[in-house]
Design a protein around this motif. Structure first.
Motif, short mmCIF file in Angstrom:
data_model
loop_
_atom_site.label_atom_id
_atom_site.label_comp_id
_atom_site.label_asym_id
_atom_site.label_seq_id
_atom_site.Cartn_x
_atom_site.Cartn_y
_atom_site.Cartn_z
N HIS A 160 17.94 2.48 1.90
CA HIS A 160 17.72 3.40 3.19
C HIS A 160 16.78 4.42 2.81
CE1 HIS A 160 20.55 1.37 5.48
NE2 HIS A 160 21.75 1.68 4.55
N LYS A 161 15.37 4.22 2.93
CA LYS A 161 14.38 4.99 2.46
C LYS A 161 14.31 6.32 3.03
CE LYS A 161 11.84 1.33 2.82
NZ LYS A 161 13.09 0.50 3.19
N THR A 162 14.46 6.46 4.45
CA THR A 162 14.52 7.40 5.19
C THR A 162 15.60 8.65 4.53
OG1 THR A 162 16.23 6.70 6.62
CG2 THR A 162 13.88 6.92 7.24
N GLU A 163 16.51 8.37 3.85
CA GLU A 163 17.54 8.97 3.31
C GLU A 163 16.93 9.54 2.30
OE1 GLU A 163 20.94 5.99 4.76
OE2 GLU A 163 21.62 7.36 3.10
N ALA A 164 16.38 8.95 1.45
CA ALA A 164 15.99 9.24 0.07
C ALA A 164 14.62 10.04 0.18
CB ALA A 164 15.90 8.20 -0.78
N ALA A 165 14.27 10.39 1.30
CA ALA A 165 12.99 11.29 1.40
C ALA A 165 11.76 10.72 0.86
CB ALA A 165 13.08 12.89 0.95
N ALA A 166 11.80 9.37 0.75
CA ALA A 166 10.69 8.40 -0.21
C ALA A 166 9.71 8.19 0.86
CB ALA A 166 11.21 7.37 -1.01
N VAL A 167 9.75 8.42 2.03
CA VAL A 167 8.80 8.12 3.00
C VAL A 167 8.17 9.25 3.72
CG1 VAL A 167 8.64 7.32 5.46
CG2 VAL A 167 10.20 6.36 3.72
N CYS A 168 6.66 9.07 3.99
CA CYS A 168 6.16 10.26 4.74
C CYS A 168 5.11 9.57 5.84
CB CYS A 168 5.12 10.91 3.57
SG CYS A 168 4.34 12.34 4.26
N LEU A 169 5.39 10.21 7.00
CA LEU A 169 4.47 9.69 8.06
C LEU A 169 3.44 10.61 8.37
CD1 LEU A 169 7.57 8.88 10.43
CD2 LEU A 169 6.35 7.27 8.84
N GLY A 170 2.38 10.06 9.16
CA GLY A 170 1.32 10.81 9.51
C GLY A 170 0.43 11.54 8.40
N ILE A 171 0.26 10.69 7.23
CA ILE A 171 -0.55 11.75 6.12
C ILE A 171 -2.07 11.68 6.59
CG2 ILE A 171 -1.39 11.28 3.77
CD1 ILE A 171 1.35 10.22 3.24
N ALA A 172 -2.67 12.97 6.76
CA ALA A 172 -3.89 12.95 7.43
C ALA A 172 -5.06 12.60 6.56
CB ALA A 172 -4.05 14.31 8.07
#
Lengths: 673, 673
Positions: free
Chosen positions: B508-520
């Protein structure tokens, strides 16, 4: 003679419109009174016969000699008013009206009913009905009813009384109870409740020494405040009140003006009402008949945690059919000192083992109640498990029995010893769920009245800014905002901002695209103003707010419900509360603890309660806001019809109201759509 | 002698362990066989007596003379194996084992059971049980059971048969049915199903000329594929199969690896299974007993719209108690040519009027079924409304009757004429809801096998990129993506992008803060890489995706369920599917039409179906994606255990998969947590 005496224990009954043809409905009261041993005097009133079924008859009440305590009126609708006049003239204190064609028959009938009641009040005649099937006092041998079920030969006597909107249900309750030894005290069909309503009858029964439990079959609630007060009296007298209420599937909220109104449909508001009045609500019809021994003589458990029930059974499948449903209601099944949650004695229990297991759990501090299930032996070998239940430690703990086979003698055996026994796993689970959800009536609020802000009108709809003023006056943080007026639309809120068109014609602003979030600077703001004015020409100004971001959104609402009075609601924000019916509702006002308990019930707010390690939101501040909104119920005169904040932004610290709607009771504009 | 004959119509029955003490359980089969008129020969086997209850007894099967068709074994667990050996030696084709202590008693017992069945198979002995209470063939007068309910004197004969995991329920069904004239054909307690299982028994009953309806009481499903095939055979033979299944409250998904697994808990998967097998599922226990006449001789209605039921009643409250529940199930109540949705004849109907109203709606093309409700008259005046129901146009349309009072004679009258009659409003509504939800079994898929992409492994967990390749190979649009490898983490995806750490240890990647959205831009990307590596040191690469925005998110999942086989699921995206259990589930594969129907059931996807004038999403493309995912059920060998896209972004045109998870059945790593 008191009202209760005239109603339930009349010494003389007049039967207005009694037929001499025993096959007719209007001959039934006379037949039934006699059949069931009425000891008083029966006076048939029949315009065309001097004798009715062997009883001297009179052509009108006026001609009947002696005092009359109770008139039962069966003549066609248009002659009822004359009968009431005669009751008044003769000093008859109570009239039960079987005749229909009143509020049950459209607007004209309702007007006729209003006139009738007004006249009866003026004459000092109390009225049960119209459209009432009458009443029965089983121990008093008064079978003053047209219900065909009274053809039965023996009515078992009990201490459970019944008030019903459906006359038929008198028969259902009496006959189903009789088939298994469940007796009754008083049963009343209230019909249209033109005068004597459910609330007043519950009050009479609360004071009735022959009644220990009061059951209600409700199609609607016409006297919410009276019934609430009566339920409190019954509670104070140690008499549980149990209700079955129709109408779960009806929406009944088509005309609501706010989301709160739409969500707080009749049924959800009634759930809160029953709970806060200390009324046990059952879901299944037969539960109403079967639950009495479970609640009789008991106080509400007022559990603050999930209930724990221990199960002793001679059938795994039979027990599971109940336990399954208990689980759905959040009731835990436990067995002290055992690996399995159920003590399963299938095919191997002796009576001694069953007794020991039962007494064990009845004495155990680990459970709140006991479920005893009996399999096939219940029908022909009651000594194996049914008799141990009968002999079990009485009243140690709530005890419910479910028998899997057809076993009416065993059910009667249990009924005779006041053990709650159930025919179906569903009503058994329903009764236990209802029992453990049962709470004492909420004490009336001792809170001081809330002052209405001086600058706000007390009628009409408040605009968005006024609504925010109202909520701020209740102590709720509101987003920093300003009204930008045409033509310049100047404001002092720092960017980024949210902007909303203010217009009396828009209720659901998101639908009309009159809202813009995250406006980055003045140029973007000006562009939006121009575009918005084209789409919302009625906009008279613009509300500009500081953009607020948080962890979740909630809706908090208030409504003065026409049936149950002021209610408060908290739900998941955005469209979730509506799409998923995800909200909790209570009678208003509530304190912060109760508000916190409400928030716990909202599934969508799990995301700020630590769900999947998401950051926690300030649930305490949200509870404060819910309690604050609920204090609208403390404004003298209750000027607010509906009010809501949608959304309240829940942050890691604090909450903030960003969108508000207040509808006053006294309108000064016509509603949209 | 066929299996069915040996099982249900044995000419000679051996009772192994029959007691000479009539009070003992093990004396019951002999007593019951005699009591109910068994015409065959009874051979008691008792090691210590030459005579049992007047019947010549033998010390072992070996010594009993003549052919034996069916052995009923009641000896303690450890002697059962010897009895089976003797059955084999004597050529006894079927043994029913009442003895317990096998799979019902932990791992050791399960091993003993496995050995027993292996031996029985080798010997050619079919086994019912262990832990079976036996069986009854009512018309054949074979009461080969220990169930105490057989103490009853008369077993009403009928054409409904019953297969049950609970032996007690044989008694519940028989006795409750008998009390109201509902008869049965064959009843079987399957116990642990070591050999003969529910599926094989349903198949036997599908071929039984004496059976018209097959009822199931299920605690679990041990032979999903066999039962599905048997249900199809029963459907082909025109015999409805109705199931009551325990376990609604159990989660049973604690070990699931994906959201799909967690959501598709046993009960939701079983709902889909029953539906797709053409099995009618009822919710209330008594419905199982009462529903037979409603389905007997009828085909599934296969309605594509809400069902419409007309109501004729002599009690408003009684009718409302059913109608209320029908409303909750989405069934519409209509009354042709009338303002009210219910034809209410309270207190004024003659038998002629009731008959006319009933025949009217039974003949009307405006409704799919008829509900007839009878109030207090049902008990003592059946001529008023019950007899008109009995006389009504038979089989014109599904007809269900609910009687409000205790009225067993009227229930029997209706049963005798094969009118479905119900004791409670809840079971009446449950039966109608179940009937109208009833569908023909889904035809087996004729679709071609789906090829597994050549480059993908068939075992282990696929990584994110491989998972996207799999879904793309099924025809699902996936977000433009690339794998950025250390040390430089170069990629060619245009900004803004989403980035996710790839690591075998994160589910569950969202739980592990291993995801980043909207990198500019690249600089932000590099900063995130550095921060991420500190928190997720196990990351071996980074998946970079084009940022995709849409109108809503959905979850689409697949699972090869251990009980019911491949299933497909579509739900609301984000955390909604999980928090609100907001998803639809079917056996896989499904076509696009079926997928579209599934999407309709997902409340949270209302926001792309035109809710509150929000812009519509491409529901057709989502349906295509659901159908595509379901085609994992067509991959030969079914290598995939669980697979899901979460989320699928739903746009105004098209959908795109942005996050994917595939778990293969054959693992090559240990699961996390």
């Amino acid at each position: 003679m008191s009202l209760a005496e005239a109603l339930f224990a009349p010494r003389v009954v007049a039967l207005v419109g009694a037929s001499g043809d025993p096959a007719k409905n209007s001959a039934r009261p006379l037949r039934f009174l006699r059949k069931h041993g009425y000891a008083g005097r029966i006076v048939p009133i029949n315009a065309s016969r001097g004798e009715v079924l062997g009883e001297r008859a009179f052509s009108s009440l006026a001609e009947a000699p002696g005092a009359i305590d109770h008139a039962f009126i069966m003549t066609p609708g248009d002659s009822v008013e004359r009968a009431i006049e005669e009751c008044g003239a003769r000093g008859v204190p109570v009239a039960t009206i079987f005749s229909d064609g009143f509020a049950d028959a459209g607007a004209e009938g309702a007007a006729r009913q209003a006139r009738l009641v007004e006249r009866a009040r003026a004459l000092g005649v109390r009225v049960l009905g119209p459209n009432s099937m009458g009443l029965v006092d089983v121990p008093g041998r008064v079978a003053l009813t047209v219900n065909a079920v009274l053809e039965m030969d023996v009515l078992p006597v009990g201490t459970t009384s019944f008030v019903s909107h459906s006359g038929t249900m008198l028969g259902a309750v009496l006959s189903r109870g009789a088939a298994r030894g469940l007796g009754f005290a008083k049963l009343v069909s209230v019909g249209n409740e033109a005068d004597l309503g459910t609330g007043e009858l519950v009050e009479l029964l609360a004071g009735d020494p022959g009644t220990r439990v009061i059951l209600l079959f409700l199609e609607t609630i016409r006297d919410g405040a009276k019934l609430a007060a009566a339920a409190r009296k019954a509670h104070a007298a140690g008499k549980p009140v149990v209700a079955y209420k129709l109408g779960r599937s009806r929406l009944g909220a088509a005309l609501a003006r706010s989301h709160t109104g739409a969500l707080a449909g009749e049924d959800a508001a009634l759930d809160a009402y029953f709970r806060d009045c200390g009324i046990v609500r059952v879901d299944q019809l037969e539960t109403l008949i079967e639950i009495a021994p479970l609640v009789a003589g008991r106080a509400p458990p007022n559990l603050a945690r999930a209930a724990r029930v221990a199960v002793v059974t001679t059938t795994g499948g039979g027990a599971a059919s109940v336990v399954d449903r208990l689980g759905v209601s959040g009731i835990e099944t436990i067995a002290p000192d055992s690996k399995s949650p159920v003590i399963d004695l299938t095919m191997k229990a002796t009576a001694e083992q069953y007794t020991a297991a039962l007494d064990d759990v009845l004495a155990s501090p680990d459970c709140d109640g006991v479920l005893a299930v009996v399999g096939s032996s219940a029908q022909f070998h009651p000594q194996l498990a049914v008799e141990p239940i009968v002999r079990s430690k009485k009243n140690a703990k709530p005890l419910a029995a479910f028998l899997t086979p057809h076993a009416e003698r065993s059910l009667a055996l249990l009924a005779a010893r006041e053990v709650a026994a159930f025919r179906t796993p569903e009503s058994c689970a329903d009764a236990l769920s209802a029992f453990f959800a049962w709470r004492s009536p909420r004490p009336g609020s001792a809170a001081a009245p809330v002052e209405w802000p001086r600058d706000l009108p007390r009628r009409g709809r408040l605009d968005e800014a006024q609504a925010l003023v109202l909520f701020a006056s209740l102590g709720i943080p509101v987003a920093e905002h300003a009204i930008a007026q045409p033509p310049g639309y100047a404001h002092g809120i720092p960017y980024p901002v949210a902007a909303k068109a203010l217009s009396a014609e828009l209720l659901h602003k998101t639908e009309a695209a009159a809202v813009c979030l995250g406006i980055a600077d003045r140029a973007e703001f000006d562009r939006w103003i121009r575009a918005m004015l084209e789409r919302v020409p009625s906009a008279r100004a613009v509300m500009v707010q500081k953009m607020e971001l948080g962890l979740a959104e909630a809706i908090v609402g208030y409504r003065d419900d026409p049936v149950v009075g002021p209610i408060v609601l908290v739900g998941a924000g955005g469209t979730l509360a509506e799409i998923y019916k995800d909200f909790a509702l209570r009678l208003a006002p509530v304190g912060e603890d109760e508000a916190a308990a409400m928030i716990e019930k909202v599934k969508g707010l799990a995301i700020v309660r630590g769900y999947r390690n998401l950051p926690r939101g300030d649930v305490g501040a949200l509870a404060k806001a819910v309690a604050a909104v609920s204090r609208l119920a403390l404004v003298p005169g209750l000027p607010v019809a509906e009010a809501e904040i949608n959304p309240v932004i829940v942050k890691d610290k604090g909450v903030v109201a960003v969108d508000a709607l207040v509808v006053m009771k006294e309108q000064d504009f016509s509603p949209p759509h």
